[in-house]
Design an enzyme around this catalytic site. Structure first.
Site, PDB file in Angstrom:
ATOM      1  N   GLU A  90       0.824  -1.224   0.000  1.00 32.05           N
ATOM      2  CA  GLU A  90       0.000   0.000   0.000  1.00 32.05           C
ATOM      3  C   GLU A  90       0.853   1.267   0.000  1.00 32.05           C
ATOM      4  O   GLU A  90       1.917   1.301   0.613  1.00 32.05           O
ATOM      5  CB  GLU A  90      -0.793   0.098   1.311  1.00 32.05           C
ATOM      6  CG  GLU A  90      -1.838  -0.939   1.517  1.00 32.05           C
ATOM      7  CD  GLU A  90      -2.557  -0.727   2.856  1.00 32.05           C
ATOM      8  OE1 GLU A  90      -3.372  -1.569   3.197  1.00 32.05           O
ATOM      9  OE2 GLU A  90      -2.313   0.294   3.552  1.00 32.05           O
ATOM     10  N   CYS A 103       2.913   8.411   1.554  1.00 33.57           N
ATOM     11  CA  CYS A 103       3.274   7.516   2.642  1.00 33.57           C
ATOM     12  C   CYS A 103       3.562   6.154   2.019  1.00 33.57           C
ATOM     13  O   CYS A 103       2.692   5.583   1.365  1.00 33.57           O
ATOM     14  CB  CYS A 103       2.115   7.435   3.631  1.00 33.57           C
ATOM     15  SG  CYS A 103       2.368   6.214   4.933  1.00 33.57           S
ATOM     16  N   CYS A 110       4.786  -7.160   8.083  1.00 37.10           N
ATOM     17  CA  CYS A 110       5.644  -6.641   9.154  1.00 37.10           C
ATOM     18  C   CYS A 110       5.756  -7.714  10.225  1.00 37.10           C
ATOM     19  O   CYS A 110       4.819  -8.452  10.475  1.00 37.10           O
ATOM     20  CB  CYS A 110       5.008  -5.385   9.748  1.00 37.10           C
ATOM     21  SG  CYS A 110       6.031  -4.580  11.013  1.00 37.10           S
ATOM     22  N   CYS A 114       3.032  -5.304  16.761  1.00 34.00           N
ATOM     23  CA  CYS A 114       2.307  -4.352  17.622  1.00 34.00           C
ATOM     24  C   CYS A 114       0.833  -4.788  17.728  1.00 34.00           C
ATOM     25  O   CYS A 114       0.190  -5.114  16.729  1.00 34.00           O
ATOM     26  CB  CYS A 114       2.407  -2.934  17.072  1.00 34.00           C
ATOM     27  SG  CYS A 114       4.101  -2.320  17.022  1.00 34.00           S
ATOM     28  N   CYS A 117      -2.071  -3.019  15.568  1.00 33.64           N
ATOM     29  CA  CYS A 117      -1.783  -2.675  14.172  1.00 33.64           C
ATOM     30  C   CYS A 117      -2.209  -3.769  13.207  1.00 33.64           C
ATOM     31  O   CYS A 117      -1.895  -4.949  13.406  1.00 33.64           O
ATOM     32  CB  CYS A 117      -0.281  -2.405  14.030  1.00 33.64           C
ATOM     33  SG  CYS A 117       0.213  -1.997  12.348  1.00 33.64           S
ATOM     34  N   CYS A 329      -3.080   2.496   8.085  1.00 38.68           N
ATOM     35  CA  CYS A 329      -2.337   1.409   8.718  1.00 38.68           C
ATOM     36  C   CYS A 329      -2.665   0.000   8.243  1.00 38.68           C
ATOM     37  O   CYS A 329      -3.109  -0.844   9.002  1.00 38.68           O
ATOM     38  CB  CYS A 329      -2.553   1.468  10.239  1.00 38.68           C
ATOM     39  SG  CYS A 329      -2.283   3.087  10.897  1.00 38.68           S
TER      40      CYS A 329
HETATM   41  N1  SAH Z   1       6.948   0.336  11.686  1.00 41.00           N
HETATM   42  C1  SAH Z   1       6.995   1.767  11.731  1.00 41.00           C
HETATM   43  C2  SAH Z   1       6.192   2.442  10.630  1.00 41.00           C
HETATM   44  C3  SAH Z   1       4.853   1.885  10.260  1.00 41.00           C
HETATM   45  S1  SAH Z   1       3.461   2.121  11.297  1.00 41.00           S
HETATM   46  C4  SAH Z   1       6.553   2.262  13.081  1.00 41.00           C
HETATM   47  O1  SAH Z   1       6.137   1.462  13.912  1.00 41.00           O
HETATM   48  O2  SAH Z   1       6.678   3.453  13.352  1.00 41.00           O
HETATM   49  C5  SAH Z   1       3.008   3.810  11.134  1.00 41.00           C
HETATM   50  C6  SAH Z   1       2.377   4.360  12.406  1.00 41.00           C
HETATM   51  O3  SAH Z   1       1.008   3.936  12.549  1.00 41.00           O
HETATM   52  C7  SAH Z   1       3.084   3.912  13.674  1.00 41.00           C
HETATM   53  O4  SAH Z   1       3.208   4.996  14.553  1.00 41.00           O
HETATM   54  C8  SAH Z   1       2.115   2.882  14.205  1.00 41.00           C
HETATM   55  O5  SAH Z   1       2.324   2.632  15.563  1.00 41.00           O
HETATM   56  C9  SAH Z   1       0.789   3.514  13.877  1.00 41.00           C
HETATM   57  N2  SAH Z   1      -0.373   2.622  13.954  1.00 41.00           N
HETATM   58  C10 SAH Z   1      -0.443   1.313  13.666  1.00 41.00           C
HETATM   59  N3  SAH Z   1      -1.699   0.833  13.895  1.00 41.00           N
HETATM   60  C11 SAH Z   1      -2.428   1.876  14.327  1.00 41.00           C
HETATM   61  C12 SAH Z   1      -3.793   2.036  14.711  1.00 41.00           C
HETATM   62  N4  SAH Z   1      -4.652   1.008  14.721  1.00 41.00           N
HETATM   63  N5  SAH Z   1      -4.206   3.264  15.078  1.00 41.00           N
HETATM   64  C13 SAH Z   1      -3.348   4.330  15.065  1.00 41.00           C
HETATM   65  N6  SAH Z   1      -2.054   4.249  14.713  1.00 41.00           N
HETATM   66  C14 SAH Z   1      -1.592   3.033  14.354  1.00 41.00           C
END
Ligand code: SAH
Length: 343
Positions: A90, A103, A110, A114, A117, A329
């Site tokens: 994406e 972006c 990944c 997390c 995510c 995301c």
């Molecule tokens: N791996 C990197 C970049 C990708 S994620 C990182 O962790 O920074 C991009 C951003 O979106 C990160 O800050 C991540 O924590 C956030 N993110 C992921 N899932 C999310 C969600 N459900 N709601 C809000 N932010 C989210």
């Protein structure tokens, strides 16, 4: 087959010299690739025999837009690209007053895990090449007609988990003979992979580092982000202080606000304590609901922001773009994986 799209300009010059061609062919091809050339045949300033030779020995795959969603609200466009090997990734085009931002993803999937995510649910499939990152910028610009002035490495994947390729990509897009996008117009977001942060600090690049913080205390952060068990939040802040000292660049901390989990005043106080001595900026993000996750958006965003500000910390609530088109995301790729992609 040679992946010339992933080569930096010096590498391309060497490559052409190795073929017995003049080095300036490297610059010509570099600039064609940064403009999204779809074939060697169209590279009109190269001799026909060379075009043919390149066609036989080099890769020149172009990503295919298999889905494109345009937000009726704010013009945000989300692309689902199919790569040469069938993997989908994406990218999102966001239109801000200061310019158009893409972006991009750095990996297919990944492995950081997390808990909130969508991008990580099915794990990592593979790293993206520098050329595949470049293509996301080039073809998002080409398809949308929007001149691209900013890049954020905040899509799917962990850039620090694919750092060699990311650094090459940065060199390519930054080059004046390529897209010429200044480092200060590029942001890189990490969940806190410390060796990567340290390596960037040594390089002293002028890009903006974003750190996905999401909790300032060990217990909550380890629960939300498994990476915290390898690189604890205290060490993370130490590395951030060091990064600021070495680069002079203010770090941006991402903080997705989750109801009852990371939105308490004591956590704002702890952020303030850990930031002391460094001009941090905290970006409060309304949690995007992910169907598979037990977490819900916080109802204390304004209170938390105030609490941070009472400590003298700049905190902003991120304006969410593209909410009507799954722009957040990994949600589009996830839907395609689950077979819910109806159109
Ligand atoms: N791996 C990197 C970049 C990708 S994620 C990182 O962790 O920074 C991009 C951003 O979106 C990160 O800050 C991540 O924590 C956030 N993110 C992921 N899932 C999310 C969600 N459900 N709601 C809000 N932010 C989210």
């Amino acid at each position: 087959m040679t992946d010339i799209k992933s080569m930096t300009l010096p590498e391309l010059r060497d490559f052409f010299q190795g073929l017995g061609e003049p080095a300036f062919r490297g610059k010509q091809v570099f600039s064609w690739l940064s403009r999204g050339a779809a074939s060697f045949g169209g590279m009109s300033n190269l001799p026909a025999s060379l075009r043919e030779r390149l066609g036989e020995s080099c890769l020149l795959a172009v990503p295919k837009a298999v889905r494109k969603q345009v937000s009726a609200r704010d013009g945000t466009i989300k692309y689902l690209w199919e790569l040469a090997d069938g993997n989908c990734i994406e990218s999102v085009l966001m239109r801000y007053r200061y310019g158009n931002t893409v972006c991009i993803s750095s990996q297919a999937g990944c492995r950081m895990g997390c808990a909130f995510c969508a991008s990580t649910i099915a794990g990592k499939v593979r790293d993206l090449t520098p050329g595949e990152m470049l293509d996301q910028v080039v073809f998002t610009g080409k398809d949308s007609g929007a001149p691209i002035s900013n890049i954020v490495l905040m899509g799917i994947g962990e850039p620090m988990d694919n750092l060699d390729a990311v650094l090459k990509f940065l060199e390519i897009v930054n080059h004046p003979d390529g897209l010429n996008i200044g480092m200060r117009h590029i942001s890189l977001s990490t969940c806190g992979v410390l060796p990567g942060i340290r390596r960037l600090a040594e390089l002293g690049l002028q890009l903006t580092l974003s750190v996905s913080l999401h909790a300032p205390d060990r217990e909550t952060r380890s629960r939300l982000m498994p990476v915290n068990r390898a690189y604890d939040v205290e060490e993370l802040f130490a590395a951030c202080h060091d990064y600021f000292e070495k680069t002079g660049r203010r770090i941006s901390f991402e903080y997705a606000m989750i109801d009852g989990v990371n939105d308490q005043d004591w956590q704002a106080d702890l952020i303030a304590k850990r930031l002391r001595g460094m001009p941090g900026h905290v970006n409060l993000i309304p949690l995007n609901d992910v169907a598979e996750s037990p977490f819900r958006p916080s109802r204390r965003m304004a209170a938390f922001q105030k609490r941070l500000e009472s400590h003298g910390i700049t905190a902003t609530v991120r304006r969410s773009l593209g909410g009507d088109i799954d722009a957040a995301c990994g949600q589009l790729r996830r839907k395609a994986e689950k077979g819910e992609d109806s159109q």
